[in-house]
Design a protein around this motif. Structure first.
Motif, mmCIF file in Angstrom:
data_model
loop_
_atom_site.group_PDB
_atom_site.id
_atom_site.type_symbol
_atom_site.label_atom_id
_atom_site.label_comp_id
_atom_site.label_asym_id
_atom_site.label_seq_id
_atom_site.Cartn_x
_atom_site.Cartn_y
_atom_site.Cartn_z
ATOM 1 N N UNK A 81 1.803 -8.165 -0.544
ATOM 2 C CA UNK A 81 1.749 -9.618 -0.751
ATOM 3 C C UNK A 81 3.059 -10.122 -1.347
ATOM 4 N N UNK A 82 3.575 -9.405 -2.340
ATOM 5 C CA UNK A 82 4.843 -9.840 -2.939
ATOM 6 C C UNK A 82 5.969 -9.780 -1.912
ATOM 7 N N UNK A 83 5.974 -8.759 -1.074
ATOM 8 C CA UNK A 83 7.002 -8.671 -0.027
ATOM 9 C C UNK A 83 6.863 -9.837 0.951
ATOM 10 N N UNK A 84 5.635 -10.159 1.333
ATOM 11 C CA UNK A 84 5.397 -11.286 2.246
ATOM 12 C C UNK A 84 5.869 -12.602 1.657
ATOM 13 N N UNK A 85 5.802 -12.703 0.345
ATOM 14 C CA UNK A 85 6.230 -13.924 -0.344
ATOM 15 C C UNK A 85 7.720 -13.915 -0.680
ATOM 16 N N UNK A 86 8.433 -12.874 -0.242
ATOM 17 C CA UNK A 86 9.871 -12.791 -0.508
ATOM 18 C C UNK A 86 10.209 -12.341 -1.917
ATOM 19 N N UNK A 87 9.226 -11.858 -2.649
ATOM 20 C CA UNK A 87 9.430 -11.373 -4.020
ATOM 21 C C UNK A 87 9.702 -9.868 -3.958
ATOM 22 N N UNK A 88 10.898 -9.533 -3.484
ATOM 23 C CA UNK A 88 11.206 -8.146 -3.146
ATOM 24 C C UNK A 88 11.231 -7.195 -4.333
ATOM 25 N N UNK A 89 11.776 -7.630 -5.447
ATOM 26 C CA UNK A 89 11.819 -6.738 -6.608
ATOM 27 C C UNK A 89 10.412 -6.425 -7.119
ATOM 28 N N UNK A 90 9.547 -7.434 -7.124
ATOM 29 C CA UNK A 90 8.162 -7.197 -7.533
ATOM 30 C C UNK A 90 7.464 -6.276 -6.536
ATOM 31 N N UNK A 91 7.728 -6.476 -5.256
ATOM 32 C CA UNK A 91 7.120 -5.618 -4.229
ATOM 33 C C UNK A 91 7.531 -4.168 -4.455
ATOM 34 N N UNK A 92 8.814 -3.936 -4.679
ATOM 35 C CA UNK A 92 9.295 -2.572 -4.920
ATOM 36 C C UNK A 92 8.599 -1.975 -6.132
ATOM 37 N N UNK A 93 8.462 -2.768 -7.178
ATOM 38 C CA UNK A 93 7.798 -2.281 -8.392
ATOM 39 C C UNK A 93 6.362 -1.819 -8.086
ATOM 40 N N UNK A 94 5.618 -2.609 -7.337
ATOM 41 C CA UNK A 94 4.239 -2.230 -7.012
ATOM 42 C C UNK A 94 4.190 -1.037 -6.066
ATOM 43 N N UNK A 95 5.108 -0.976 -5.104
ATOM 44 C CA UNK A 95 5.145 0.202 -4.221
ATOM 45 C C UNK A 95 5.447 1.466 -5.029
ATOM 46 N N UNK A 96 6.381 1.359 -5.974
ATOM 47 C CA UNK A 96 6.718 2.522 -6.808
ATOM 48 C C UNK A 96 5.524 2.935 -7.675
ATOM 49 N N UNK A 97 4.796 1.958 -8.215
ATOM 50 C CA UNK A 97 3.593 2.285 -8.988
ATOM 51 C C UNK A 97 2.578 3.007 -8.112
ATOM 52 N N UNK A 98 2.435 2.552 -6.881
ATOM 53 C CA UNK A 98 1.515 3.204 -5.945
ATOM 54 C C UNK A 98 1.959 4.639 -5.688
ATOM 55 N N UNK A 99 3.253 4.840 -5.499
ATOM 56 C CA UNK A 99 3.781 6.185 -5.253
ATOM 57 C C UNK A 99 3.635 7.094 -6.470
ATOM 58 N N UNK A 100 3.713 6.521 -7.656
ATOM 59 C CA UNK A 100 3.511 7.318 -8.872
ATOM 60 C C UNK A 100 2.098 7.899 -8.915
ATOM 61 N N UNK A 101 1.141 7.155 -8.369
ATOM 62 C CA UNK A 101 -0.248 7.621 -8.365
ATOM 63 C C UNK A 101 -0.594 8.456 -7.139
ATOM 64 N N UNK A 102 0.141 8.238 -6.059
ATOM 65 C CA UNK A 102 -0.146 8.911 -4.797
ATOM 66 C C UNK A 102 1.179 9.088 -4.059
ATOM 67 N N UNK A 103 1.743 10.277 -4.161
ATOM 68 C CA UNK A 103 3.064 10.496 -3.558
ATOM 69 C C UNK A 103 3.008 10.750 -2.056
#
Length: 173
Positions: A81-103
């Motif tokens: 959703x953040x990526x769709x809204x052009x909020x790229x830094x926030x999107x990266x942060x959430x993707x990284x959090x997801x990867x921290x829990x599931x690599x």
């Protein structure tokens, strides 16, 4: 009334009915069931482009969901959703959090790579080739990791990696 119970779409209604049946027979806590209901409503809102409503549901699901794998998919969707809204830094942060829990989420790695590549193209257009190349290198790292997990996916990324000399493995297409 939950969003998924308001859908007029036959497929959505069918999914909701099946999900409700599965939830009733699975030996899981009410807290997990409620988290799933919020997640399901978030996905429905996201599919309809109702991003604020989707985020509200995802955040509620995150408050309740304890399973790391399930949390990773919620976080991934928040990133979308953040990526769709052009909020790229926030999107990266959430993707990284997801990867921290599931690599094992090549889709999150790919999405991060796409953002860094996009940022590199923007910087390159402004004339800062050195900074652009650094961003392209970051994108390449994420794409190489994604391709290692899903070698038959991301064909355009594989082409780009090969053409720019950034490929770290075989090309599988």
């Amino acid at each position: 009334m939950p969003r998924t119970q308001r859908n007029d779409n036959f497929i959505d209604k069918s999914f909701t009915v099946m999900a409700d049946i599965i939830l009733k027979i699975l030996p899981t806590s009410n807290k997990s069931k409620t988290a799933f209901a919020y997640y399901r409503d978030g996905m429905s809102a996201q599919a309809d482009g109702e991003y604020a409503e989707a985020l509200d549901n995802y955040y509620e699901a995150l408050k309740l969901e304890e399973d790391a794998n399930d949390r990773s998919y919620i976080l991934y969707n928040v990133g979308l959703i953040h990526a769709s809204n052009g909020e790229h830094d926030q999107a990266i942060d959430y993707y990284e959090q997801a990867l921290d829990l599931n690599d094992n989420m090549p889709q999150a790695l790919n999405n991060i790579a796409v953002i860094y590549h996009y940022k590199g193209e923007q910087i390159k257009a402004e004339g800062d080739n050195e900074k652009a190349e650094a961003l392209f290198d970051i994108a390449a790292d994420y794409w190489n990791r994604a391709i290692k997990m899903a070698p038959n996916n991301y064909i355009e990324a594989q082409n780009w990696l090969k053409n720019t000399g950034r490929s770290q493995g075989e090309v599988f297409f």
